[in-house]
Design a protein around this motif. Structure first.
Motif, PDB file in Angstrom:
ATOM      1  N   GLN A 171     -32.756 -77.008  80.655  1.00 56.74           N
ATOM      2  CA  GLN A 171     -32.475 -77.252  79.235  1.00 56.74           C
ATOM      3  C   GLN A 171     -33.604 -77.950  78.486  1.00 56.74           C
ATOM      4  OE1 GLN A 171     -29.904 -75.800  77.444  1.00 56.74           O
ATOM      5  NE2 GLN A 171     -29.967 -74.713  79.397  1.00 56.74           N
ATOM      6  N   GLU A 172     -34.477 -78.682  79.216  1.00 56.42           N
ATOM      7  CA  GLU A 172     -35.583 -79.352  78.522  1.00 56.42           C
ATOM      8  C   GLU A 172     -36.551 -78.360  77.872  1.00 56.42           C
ATOM      9  OE1 GLU A 172     -36.685 -79.748  83.017  1.00 56.42           O
ATOM     10  OE2 GLU A 172     -34.885 -79.515  81.816  1.00 56.42           O
ATOM     11  N   ILE A 173     -36.523 -77.099  78.293  1.00 58.85           N
ATOM     12  CA  ILE A 173     -37.353 -76.064  77.676  1.00 58.85           C
ATOM     13  C   ILE A 173     -37.023 -75.938  76.192  1.00 58.85           C
ATOM     14  CG2 ILE A 173     -37.792 -73.567  77.573  1.00 58.85           C
ATOM     15  CD1 ILE A 173     -37.191 -73.493  80.614  1.00 58.85           C
ATOM     16  N   TRP A 174     -35.759 -76.053  75.852  1.00 62.17           N
ATOM     17  CA  TRP A 174     -35.271 -75.667  74.513  1.00 62.17           C
ATOM     18  C   TRP A 174     -35.181 -76.823  73.530  1.00 62.17           C
ATOM     19  CZ3 TRP A 174     -36.056 -70.837  74.651  1.00 62.17           C
ATOM     20  CH2 TRP A 174     -35.984 -70.178  75.895  1.00 62.17           C
ATOM     21  N   THR A 175     -35.619 -78.014  73.921  1.00 63.56           N
ATOM     22  CA  THR A 175     -35.510 -79.200  73.070  1.00 63.56           C
ATOM     23  C   THR A 175     -36.133 -78.991  71.697  1.00 63.56           C
ATOM     24  OG1 THR A 175     -35.564 -80.598  75.031  1.00 63.56           O
ATOM     25  CG2 THR A 175     -36.039 -81.675  72.924  1.00 63.56           C
ATOM     26  N   TYR A 176     -37.299 -78.355  71.634  1.00 62.17           N
ATOM     27  CA  TYR A 176     -38.045 -78.260  70.381  1.00 62.17           C
ATOM     28  C   TYR A 176     -38.078 -76.845  69.803  1.00 62.17           C
ATOM     29  CZ  TYR A 176     -39.629 -82.770  72.118  1.00 62.17           C
ATOM     30  OH  TYR A 176     -39.677 -84.060  72.597  1.00 62.17           O
ATOM     31  N   LEU A 177     -37.280 -75.948  70.349  1.00 57.58           N
ATOM     32  CA  LEU A 177     -37.281 -74.548  69.891  1.00 57.58           C
ATOM     33  C   LEU A 177     -36.023 -74.243  69.075  1.00 57.58           C
ATOM     34  CD1 LEU A 177     -38.714 -72.846  73.088  1.00 57.58           C
ATOM     35  CD2 LEU A 177     -39.857 -73.120  70.887  1.00 57.58           C
ATOM     36  N   PRO A 178     -36.100 -73.249  68.190  1.00 59.08           N
ATOM     37  CA  PRO A 178     -34.943 -72.928  67.340  1.00 59.08           C
ATOM     38  C   PRO A 178     -33.717 -72.464  68.112  1.00 59.08           C
ATOM     39  CG  PRO A 178     -36.931 -71.979  66.422  1.00 59.08           C
ATOM     40  CD  PRO A 178     -37.295 -72.508  67.786  1.00 59.08           C
ATOM     41  N   ASN A 179     -33.908 -71.780  69.226  1.00 56.70           N
ATOM     42  CA  ASN A 179     -32.793 -71.276  70.017  1.00 56.70           C
ATOM     43  C   ASN A 179     -32.575 -72.140  71.255  1.00 56.70           C
ATOM     44  OD1 ASN A 179     -33.787 -69.064  68.340  1.00 56.70           O
ATOM     45  ND2 ASN A 179     -32.257 -67.841  69.379  1.00 56.70           N
ATOM     46  N   THR A 227     -43.697 -69.723  72.647  1.00 61.18           N
ATOM     47  CA  THR A 227     -44.079 -69.852  74.047  1.00 61.18           C
ATOM     48  C   THR A 227     -43.161 -70.835  74.762  1.00 61.18           C
ATOM     49  OG1 THR A 227     -46.389 -69.410  73.459  1.00 61.18           O
ATOM     50  CG2 THR A 227     -45.978 -70.430  75.617  1.00 61.18           C
ATOM     51  N   TRP A 228     -42.629 -70.403  75.874  1.00 64.52           N
ATOM     52  CA  TRP A 228     -41.847 -71.298  76.729  1.00 64.52           C
ATOM     53  C   TRP A 228     -42.065 -70.898  78.182  1.00 64.52           C
ATOM     54  CZ3 TRP A 228     -38.297 -69.300  80.087  1.00 64.52           C
ATOM     55  CH2 TRP A 228     -37.813 -68.012  79.819  1.00 64.52           C
ATOM     56  N   TYR A 229     -42.020 -71.910  79.044  1.00 68.02           N
ATOM     57  CA  TYR A 229     -42.191 -71.690  80.482  1.00 68.02           C
ATOM     58  C   TYR A 229     -41.168 -72.527  81.244  1.00 68.02           C
ATOM     59  CZ  TYR A 229     -46.947 -70.482  78.911  1.00 68.02           C
ATOM     60  OH  TYR A 229     -48.012 -69.945  78.256  1.00 68.02           O
ATOM     61  N   TRP A 263     -45.235 -76.056  84.320  1.00 62.77           N
ATOM     62  CA  TRP A 263     -45.866 -76.967  83.365  1.00 62.77           C
ATOM     63  C   TRP A 263     -47.013 -77.679  84.071  1.00 62.77           C
ATOM     64  CZ3 TRP A 263     -41.152 -79.879  80.761  1.00 62.77           C
ATOM     65  CH2 TRP A 263     -40.416 -78.962  80.005  1.00 62.77           C
ATOM     66  N   ARG A 264     -48.079 -77.898  83.351  1.00 65.25           N
ATOM     67  CA  ARG A 264     -49.280 -78.574  83.858  1.00 65.25           C
ATOM     68  C   ARG A 264     -49.928 -77.828  85.031  1.00 65.25           C
ATOM     69  NH1 ARG A 264     -46.234 -82.300  81.468  1.00 65.25           N
ATOM     70  NH2 ARG A 264     -47.205 -84.009  80.335  1.00 65.25           N
ATOM     71  N   THR A 265     -49.791 -76.518  85.011  1.00 65.01           N
ATOM     72  CA  THR A 265     -50.529 -75.663  85.946  1.00 65.01           C
ATOM     73  C   THR A 265     -51.472 -74.804  85.110  1.00 65.01           C
ATOM     74  OG1 THR A 265     -49.016 -73.758  85.871  1.00 65.01           O
ATOM     75  CG2 THR A 265     -48.469 -75.539  87.439  1.00 65.01           C
ATOM     76  N   ARG A 266     -52.172 -73.902  85.750  1.00 63.55           N
ATOM     77  CA  ARG A 266     -53.094 -73.039  85.015  1.00 63.55           C
ATOM     78  C   ARG A 266     -52.384 -71.914  84.257  1.00 63.55           C
ATOM     79  NH1 ARG A 266     -57.559 -71.055  88.191  1.00 63.55           N
ATOM     80  NH2 ARG A 266     -57.783 -69.302  86.792  1.00 63.55           N
ATOM     81  N   ARG A 270     -42.969 -83.744  67.397  1.00 64.34           N
ATOM     82  CA  ARG A 270     -42.438 -84.630  68.439  1.00 64.34           C
ATOM     83  C   ARG A 270     -42.797 -84.168  69.847  1.00 64.34           C
ATOM     84  NH1 ARG A 270     -36.443 -83.910  67.651  1.00 64.34           N
ATOM     85  NH2 ARG A 270     -37.238 -81.796  67.413  1.00 64.34           N
ATOM     86  N   ASN A 271     -43.255 -82.935  69.989  1.00 65.56           N
ATOM     87  CA  ASN A 271     -43.487 -82.341  71.300  1.00 65.56           C
ATOM     88  C   ASN A 271     -44.907 -82.660  71.790  1.00 65.56           C
ATOM     89  OD1 ASN A 271     -43.720 -80.755  73.574  1.00 65.56           O
ATOM     90  ND2 ASN A 271     -42.777 -78.955  72.654  1.00 65.56           N
ATOM     91  N   ALA A 272     -45.060 -83.849  72.349  1.00 66.63           N
ATOM     92  CA  ALA A 272     -46.384 -84.311  72.778  1.00 66.63           C
ATOM     93  C   ALA A 272     -47.027 -83.345  73.781  1.00 66.63           C
ATOM     94  CB  ALA A 272     -46.281 -85.706  73.384  1.00 66.63           C
ATOM     95  N   ARG A 273     -46.257 -82.832  74.725  1.00 59.51           N
ATOM     96  CA  ARG A 273     -46.805 -81.949  75.761  1.00 59.51           C
ATOM     97  C   ARG A 273     -47.428 -80.695  75.142  1.00 59.51           C
ATOM     98  NH1 ARG A 273     -44.677 -77.834  78.000  1.00 59.51           N
ATOM     99  NH2 ARG A 273     -42.605 -78.333  77.224  1.00 59.51           N
ATOM    100  N   SER A 274     -46.710 -80.055  74.210  1.00 58.84           N
ATOM    101  CA  SER A 274     -47.236 -78.828  73.584  1.00 58.84           C
ATOM    102  C   SER A 274     -48.430 -79.125  72.680  1.00 58.84           C
ATOM    103  CB  SER A 274     -46.143 -78.124  72.785  1.00 58.84           C
ATOM    104  OG  SER A 274     -45.203 -77.549  73.657  1.00 58.84           O
ATOM    105  N   ASN A 275     -48.356 -80.214  71.924  1.00 57.44           N
ATOM    106  CA  ASN A 275     -49.482 -80.565  71.054  1.00 57.44           C
ATOM    107  C   ASN A 275     -50.733 -80.859  71.876  1.00 57.44           C
ATOM    108  OD1 ASN A 275     -48.650 -80.685  68.070  1.00 57.44           O
ATOM    109  ND2 ASN A 275     -46.937 -81.666  69.103  1.00 57.44           N
ATOM    110  N   GLN A 276     -50.572 -81.573  72.986  1.00 60.12           N
ATOM    111  CA  GLN A 276     -51.721 -81.865  73.848  1.00 60.12           C
ATOM    112  C   GLN A 276     -52.302 -80.582  74.435  1.00 60.12           C
ATOM    113  OE1 GLN A 276     -50.045 -84.680  76.601  1.00 60.12           O
ATOM    114  NE2 GLN A 276     -50.237 -86.396  75.182  1.00 60.12           N
TER     115      GLN A 276
END
Length: 193
Positions: A32-40, A98-100, A105-108, A137-143
């Motif tokens: 569920q953490e995938i969808w925190t910042y997405l519309p769906n 984009t979602w994974y 996460w944090r791989t190539r 708010r999505n620090a991981r994606s912004n970084q």
């Protein structure tokens, strides 16, 4: 000319999205953490099918081109990404949706996906601009976007209404064609191993 196809890196393959990918993508989408910042928010196979049908409808209209992300190491689909807001006449577009699965996460995986997509956009489509957006708010994606060398242009205020009703602000980034050689070298450096 805009005519994407399967894009292949060392670890990933970007397959043009099909409804047949629904079950494999749903298995990767259960975190569920995938969808925190997405519309769906994907909570069932039916939700995933609906998401794919929406993406494929946009593809038919020519406004989006969605991909399923296959991980050669895990030997399964691990997410999805799209080319969207496609303007052939202005030769610009966006990489987004984009979602994974968190296990990549944090791989190539993301670096390779962005490399293959940007390479297609600038070297085949001859884009003059590719933009990317992320919830402020999505620090991981912004970084991750900043890491590839995209330039932050500003904030789109009240850009999206999310599944829980929250109205998000989005950071807007871009890479333009004159910056692509430097961004390409940066990504190729990250992918050396």
């Amino acid at each position: 000319m805009f005519s994407p196809r399967k894009l292949t890196g060392q670890r990933i393959q970007l397959h043009p999205l099909e409804l047949s990918h629904a079950e494999g993508l749903y298995e990767s989408a259960k975190h569920q953490e995938i969808w925190t910042y997405l519309p769906n928010k994907i909570e069932s196979l039916a939700d995933m099918i609906q998401l794919l049908e929406s993406a494929l409808s946009a593809k038919e209209l020519g406004s989006e081109y969605p991909f399923a992300v296959y991980d050669n190491e895990l030997k399964r689909f691990v997410g999805s990404t799209r080319l969207l807001n496609i303007s052939v006449s202005n030769r610009n577009l966006e990489i987004g949706w984009t979602w994974y699965s968190p296990e990549v996460w944090r791989t190539r995986v993301n670096t390779e996906c962005k490399y293959e997509l940007l390479k297609y956009c600038f070297e085949e489509f001859q884009a003059v601009r590719v933009q990317l957006k992320a919830d402020v708010r999505n620090a991981r994606s912004n970084q991750a976007i900043e890491r590839i060398g995209a330039t932050k242009e500003g904030i789109l205020r009240q850009d999206r209404i999310l599944h829980d009703g929250f109205i998000r602000n989005s950071n807007l980034y871009s890479v333009i064609n004159s910056e692509w050689p430097e961004v390409k070298n940066r990504l190729e450096h990250f992918l050396k191993d």
